[in-house]
Every structure is written in C-alpha cells, then in structure tokens.
Design an enzyme around this catalytic site. Sequence first.
Site, PDB file in Angstrom:
ATOM      1  N   GLY A  62      38.534 -21.582 -24.662  1.00  0.00           N
ATOM      2  CA  GLY A  62      37.159 -21.163 -24.947  1.00  0.00           C
ATOM      3  C   GLY A  62      36.339 -22.371 -25.326  1.00  0.00           C
ATOM      4  O   GLY A  62      36.901 -23.434 -25.625  1.00  0.00           O
ATOM      5  N   CYS A  89      44.902 -24.078 -24.762  1.00  0.00           N
ATOM      6  CA  CYS A  89      43.731 -24.876 -25.137  1.00  0.00           C
ATOM      7  C   CYS A  89      43.142 -24.369 -26.464  1.00  0.00           C
ATOM      8  O   CYS A  89      43.790 -24.467 -27.493  1.00  0.00           O
ATOM      9  CB  CYS A  89      42.724 -24.883 -23.996  1.00  0.00           C
ATOM     10  N   TYR A  90      41.948 -23.789 -26.453  1.00  0.00           N
ATOM     11  CA  TYR A  90      41.397 -23.275 -27.711  1.00  0.00           C
ATOM     12  C   TYR A  90      42.367 -22.289 -28.361  1.00  0.00           C
ATOM     13  O   TYR A  90      42.510 -22.252 -29.587  1.00  0.00           O
ATOM     14  CB  TYR A  90      40.040 -22.604 -27.444  1.00  0.00           C
ATOM     15  N   HIS A 176      45.818 -26.747 -19.210  1.00  0.00           N
ATOM     16  CA  HIS A 176      45.574 -25.452 -18.554  1.00  0.00           C
ATOM     17  C   HIS A 176      46.635 -25.178 -17.484  1.00  0.00           C
ATOM     18  O   HIS A 176      46.513 -25.661 -16.360  1.00  0.00           O
ATOM     19  CB  HIS A 176      44.174 -25.444 -17.931  1.00  0.00           C
ATOM     20  N   GLU A 178      47.046 -22.580 -15.876  1.00  0.00           N
ATOM     21  CA  GLU A 178      46.582 -21.610 -14.881  1.00  0.00           C
ATOM     22  C   GLU A 178      45.824 -22.233 -13.712  1.00  0.00           C
ATOM     23  O   GLU A 178      45.658 -21.609 -12.679  1.00  0.00           O
ATOM     24  CB  GLU A 178      45.708 -20.536 -15.554  1.00  0.00           C
ATOM     25  N   SER A 230      31.816   2.571   3.179  1.00  0.00           N
ATOM     26  CA  SER A 230      30.857   1.622   3.762  1.00  0.00           C
ATOM     27  C   SER A 230      31.519   0.814   4.883  1.00  0.00           C
ATOM     28  O   SER A 230      30.842   0.154   5.653  1.00  0.00           O
ATOM     29  CB  SER A 230      30.370   0.662   2.681  1.00  0.00           C
ATOM     30  N   GLY A 231      32.860   0.857   4.924  1.00  0.00           N
ATOM     31  CA  GLY A 231      33.553   0.033   5.915  1.00  0.00           C
ATOM     32  C   GLY A 231      33.979  -1.299   5.322  1.00  0.00           C
ATOM     33  O   GLY A 231      34.684  -2.066   5.956  1.00  0.00           O
ATOM     34  N   GLY A 232      33.560  -1.575   4.101  1.00  0.00           N
ATOM     35  CA  GLY A 232      34.009  -2.784   3.404  1.00  0.00           C
ATOM     36  C   GLY A 232      35.422  -2.572   2.887  1.00  0.00           C
ATOM     37  O   GLY A 232      35.922  -1.442   2.858  1.00  0.00           O
ATOM     38  N   VAL A 233      36.060  -3.650   2.461  1.00  0.00           N
ATOM     39  CA  VAL A 233      37.476  -3.547   2.103  1.00  0.00           C
ATOM     40  C   VAL A 233      37.691  -2.675   0.858  1.00  0.00           C
ATOM     41  O   VAL A 233      38.659  -1.906   0.794  1.00  0.00           O
ATOM     42  CB  VAL A 233      38.131  -4.953   1.984  1.00  0.00           C
ATOM     43  N   ASP A 234      36.764  -2.718  -0.099  1.00  0.00           N
ATOM     44  CA  ASP A 234      36.987  -1.947  -1.339  1.00  0.00           C
ATOM     45  C   ASP A 234      36.903  -0.437  -1.100  1.00  0.00           C
ATOM     46  O   ASP A 234      37.792   0.316  -1.501  1.00  0.00           O
ATOM     47  CB  ASP A 234      35.968  -2.350  -2.420  1.00  0.00           C
ATOM     48  N   SER A 235      35.825  -0.013  -0.448  1.00  0.00           N
ATOM     49  CA  SER A 235      35.710   1.440  -0.233  1.00  0.00           C
ATOM     50  C   SER A 235      36.747   1.927   0.771  1.00  0.00           C
ATOM     51  O   SER A 235      37.282   3.029   0.644  1.00  0.00           O
ATOM     52  CB  SER A 235      34.288   1.836   0.184  1.00  0.00           C
ATOM     53  N   SER A 236      37.082   1.088   1.740  1.00  0.00           N
ATOM     54  CA  SER A 236      38.075   1.502   2.737  1.00  0.00           C
ATOM     55  C   SER A 236      39.449   1.662   2.095  1.00  0.00           C
ATOM     56  O   SER A 236      40.182   2.611   2.385  1.00  0.00           O
ATOM     57  CB  SER A 236      38.188   0.467   3.855  1.00  0.00           C
ATOM     58  N   LYS A 373      40.417  -8.871  -6.234  1.00  0.00           N
ATOM     59  CA  LYS A 373      40.136  -8.743  -4.799  1.00  0.00           C
ATOM     60  C   LYS A 373      41.357  -9.073  -3.926  1.00  0.00           C
ATOM     61  O   LYS A 373      41.641  -8.363  -2.965  1.00  0.00           O
ATOM     62  CB  LYS A 373      38.981  -9.695  -4.446  1.00  0.00           C
TER      63      LYS A 373
END
Length: 517
Positions: A62, A89-90, A176, A178, A230-236, A373
């Site tokens: 942070g 870190c922090y 870090h 990550e 909508s045809g996008g990956v999330d709604s599909s 995602k």
Amino acid sequence: MKLEHIAAPEERVVVLDFGAQYSQLITRRVRECHVYSELLSYDTPLEEILSRKPRGIILSGGPSSVYEEGAPAADPRLFELGIPVLGICYGMQLMAHQLGGKVLPGENREYGKTELHVREGAPLFDGLNPELICWMSHGDLVQEPPPGFETIASTVNSPVAAMANVQKRLFGVQFHPEVAHTPWGIEILRQFLYGFCGCEGQWTIESFVTEATEGVARRVGKGRVLCALSGGVDSSTTAALVHRAIGDQITCIFVNHGLLRLEEPERVRATFDQHFKMNLVYVDATDRFLARLEGVTDPERKRKIIGEEFVRVFEEEASRLGDFDFLAQGTLYPDVVESGTKNAALIKTHHNVGGLPEKMNFKLLEPLRDLFKDEVRAVATELGLPSELVWRQPFPGPGLAIRIIGEVTRERLETLRRADWIVVDEIKRAGLYRQLFHAFAVLLPIRSTGVMGDQRTYAYPICVRAVTSDDVMTADWARLPYEVLERISNRITNEVPGVNRVVLDISSKPPATIEWE
Ligand code: XMP
C-alpha cells in the site's frame, strides 16, 4: 461485501487490500496456484474475515507509511489466530511495526529490480537460488524483525527483505512476489500456500464449473431466468453456464440495436440458437434505434438514447414472455471489488447492456461474480463456447454509434462495418489479435481530396485505433507493424466505397480515451 457465492470452495485465502495497485494481482496469482482467494478491504471486521474460514491471510502492499497518522492498520488479533499470514511490502512493514520490530522511515528508497540474498535454509525459498532478482517498490523498510522472527533474506538497502516466524507461521517479504518482474515469486506464494497454509490446490476451472452449475440449479429451483445476451464473453458464458444448470428454464433476449459489427447478429444466433439450442429471443430493433438517433451528434446524448431504448425494448420483450424470477448477469470480480472499495470518476456514462432495470424486481443471478476475466475465458472454453467468442475483444454497449463521429445513419454504419471488419481481419491474420486489448475502426465526419483511377475523390477518412491495456484505465497505442498497416490501408481504400484515406490514432490513454466518443 456480502458472502454470496454460487460456488463455495473449501480452500480459501483472504487477501487484505491496503491500497496497493497490485492487490488484485496477488489474488489472481494465488488462484493460479489453484487456491481460491478473495480480496477484502483491510478494515473488514475480523468476524467477517473469519466467516470465510481462510486457510491463510495475505496483507497487500500500500502507499502509506506505518508512521503516518491514520495509516491503515491490521486488526492485531489477526496475528494471534493461528492462521498463517504473509505480509507483502507495506503488509510486512505493518506486521513488523505491530509486533514490535523496527521500521525505518524511507530514506533509502528501493525501486525496480534488486538483487536479493537468501539465507541458507530459509522457509518460503526452498529449492530457489540463494541469489535472486526481485522487484522492489518501497520507501520505509524493516530494520529489525519483531521478537520471534528471523531474517531470511536481505538486499543492499533492506537488511530485512524477508522475515519469518515459522512457529507462528507468520511471514513477510519486502519485495513483490506477485509481479512478473519477480519471475520466481509465484514459488514463494506456492510454498506459503502449500507448505504453511495446508492448501492442496483444489481450485480449478473444472471444479468451478461443476460447483457453479450445482449452485445455480440449487438457487433457481423451478424458477425462470431471463438473460440479456450481448454476444460478449461475459454474458455468453453466463448464459451457457446457467443453461447447463437449468436447461430450458433460461430464456435469453438478444437485442440487435443495429449498431453491431459485420455478421455479429448471425454469429451470436448461430452459437446459441443452433449450437446450444437455447431459448433465444432475437429482436431486431434496428429501425427503432436508428429513428431515435436521427440527427443526434452529441456523444453523451447518443449513449443516453441507446441506453434508454435498450431498456425499453428489453422490458417489452420480457413482459411479452411472461413472468421471470431471476435476471442472469455477467458481473465479474473486478466490478464487485471496485464498486465495493473505490469510486471511479465519471468520464463517460458507460451503460452496460447487462445493467438492467431495477424496477423489474428480479433477483440477480451472477454466477461469474467471483471470477477474473481470464478465468471467465477458461470457463467459456470448458463450456464449449467457440474460441472466436471466448477471445472476443470487448465491445461497448452503444456499439458502432460511438465510433461514428457525428450522425449515425445506415449508410455510415455500412461504411464503418466494412472498414472495421478489414482492420480486425488483418490483425487476426498477423496473429496480433489476442495481444491487443482493442483494435477497431472509427469513421470521421470530415472529407478530404483524393485521386482514384484519374478521378478526383472527395471522401471520408477511416481512423485505425489499436491499443494495449492491462487495466482499461490506462492504455497505450499499439505499435502495429508497417506491413499490417499497409494492408489495412490498401484494403480499406480499395474495398470500402466512400473512403479515400486511412489514418492512425497514436494517442495513449490518458490523455485520450480508447473510444473516440
Ligand atoms: P474508454 O473509451 O472510456 O473505454 O477508454 C474503455 C473501455 O470501455 C468500453 N466502453 C464501453 N463499454 N458501454 C460499455 O459497455 C459503454 O458505453 C462504453 N464506452 C466505452 C470501451 O470499448 C473500452 O473497452
């Protein structure tokens, strides 16, 4: 944030967010180790943290200093629970400070790649090289570890670059692990998770799909679910997952607002209607949307009209189809985290085509709300969605309307559609599509002189926009190879009537935005 998981993995790790830009990344890395992890704000009450039954707790970095007034602190009981804790870190400075170690305010700032010397037999570093390159970004540093801790690694400027109290299973690293610049860092996380938290790595995409499918079936029971596709990956992916769980109890409405890309409506229908055999209601509302957009040139007005009209069409269709109990939405984890912790400034009124009417009184079904995602793409693949859809770049709700500067007409839509197809096609052929966050065409409202076959032309330019981005908030213009640009330019001017010039947008975000409107 309420504990509302469709799938509830047994093995969880909580990441407490102290405001670092990398907090989400830590969560993702833990999941890459096949351990489900959640990001919670640092001030989440202890009882709520414990309700997750975490196998381990990670304190993120942070921007603060432990010496600042009102600096974010951890609940001191956190270190007494017997649950393993890793401070980064922090997070490590805080652990040192709260447990009686010595933290020095930063005079010797360390930033970037740094050489790390690891003590022999150091926990967390088992099997790693004793000399490692790590990535540092800190002001304050730990001078002395708290009683009971040993120093397990150091750098030139940080005498305590990593510390451990193995008996209490408390650890801290100043660097870090990550970030990609600490390439072996995931090994540190893995040793913490598997060696000290007792995790076994049960979180896999297959296990998620199985649990989420059962979770949806349980929650919905005999109810009916509506979904705006909508045809996008999330709604599909949402639609496909819910369909797997409850079959014909889900109905999808796919509204074609006339602002979609070439062949898009046909492809979406082919996937869901024919391949998945889903209850799909297709509404071609092109005329309605174009009528309302007539004469409109202001970007925000365009968005508002499209948003309103979308809701209207959706409501009409839904009420025609009878009663529904749930609305399935493709909300993802970053949306959940962000709306819970930050207030992003309003730059453009984004309406998400999924973000539908509250007054319809649906219960929300959000089976992807725990996923990032890249995990959604993996779920989509697992569910058998075509790779073209899985890897589709994002497409804004208002569609091509915000890529046509000035008035949206059928003719201009046709011009943009053809040009956009060529841009994407050439980028795919060059194998660059997945590396770019976005690549598309924009139609500009000015005209310029050209010459074609001895004839003077006076026509419109197409602008090529291609960007890379990790977080959407910032983006850089993509350095497309000249040969690709050349092919795009040649094809557009040859194949798209009404266009005689192709230009390239070389603006980053900020100061520009990705879209032109
Ligand atoms: P900007 O232009 O703000 O775009 O840099 C960032 C990302 O958001 C998408 N975008 C939208 N998505 N509804 C959406 O669902 C919208 O109104 C909208 N406006 C922009 C844009 O395509 C990019 O991915």
